[in-house]
Design an enzyme around this catalytic site. Sequence first.
Site: not given
Length: 375
Positions: A59, A350, A353
């Site tokens: 991600s 978040d 990340h």
Amino acid sequence: MERCRSGHHRIISYYLSSSLILFWCIFVLVLLSTTSTTNALVKIPKNTTVPAVIVFGDSIVDAGNNDDMITEARCDYAPYGIDFDGGVATGRFSNGKVPGDIVAEELGIKPNIPAYRNPNLKPEELLTGVTFASGGAGYVPLTTKIAVGGIPLPQQLIYFEEYIEKLKQMVGEKRTKFIIKNSLFVVICGSNDIANDFFTLPPVRLHYTVASFTALMADNARSFAQTLYGYGARRILVFGAPPIGCVPSQRTVAGGPTRDCVARFNDAAKLFNTKLSANIDVLSRTLQDPTIIYIDIYSPLLDLILNPHQYGFKVANKGCCGTGLIEVTALCNNYTASVCPIRSDYVFWDSFHPTEKAYRIIVAKLLDRYLNRFF
């Protein structure tokens, strides 16, 4: 294409057939597409070409490959992308750009690296690079299964093979080999293996020790890099794991009442990094080619977390989205989570990340430290 036709249409049509005109226009398009389209911030030697940035991993460098999947590991909704071009949520796990985008921008290749599986991807984008990365991916096969729908690394390689064939159809085999050989390959993976696999699933810890699990990760990472080399890649950056124990979600879950960095998570990341670095060194010596490089991302991110004010940050132990304690992917949404007004105050977007600002600082440091080893 229209400019090519309109400016000199009468003269060209007098001398050339329409088929030759079409060939010439396609040639110019290809030439322009493989030439830098943005101003390079990183200076590379003259007569050195980096035609594309090609990305694999999780991600951290996903740009939307999971958008059409039934999976928790997707973020193609607001407030993700709030600071991206047009404020659009593309599937990048941040408020704005992610490392692959920033690397391409710094090298002057193009502003963003698109997701390979984007249905609106333009063919010419293939010439300057794409990302195959997928949220939830890991070096251990079980890791991606936990994400329920992420794209495992072996499947990312299958997409890469498909990508190579598309390049051959566009520019021929010789030019394709040139693009693969001279492009910068970025591999960022490993966080999910440690955080979401080893420390989340008790059966995994019954079967593996932290030493044997990180050894498995490092061996699979070396095999992945060697596979890329076999495809013709000669500029490969293999990133280690970040200080996973210091990301907000892990501090919330396992950091105790004061939400300290989780030492055992960080120790696992450091152990993996030590093994990965050694494996990449051995691989480079075996191939007698020093073009596969281990990248330490642990140290620069930890420095931002421990010394945020030195970099213009105010908050390093919480994310910008919601409470900043646990919100990530579906929990970070416009309905149940507010967003901090000044994203540049935060190291993390978040609870897992970093923000674009943090990524920019880290990428600049890493390119300055490692890129000259290729040239």
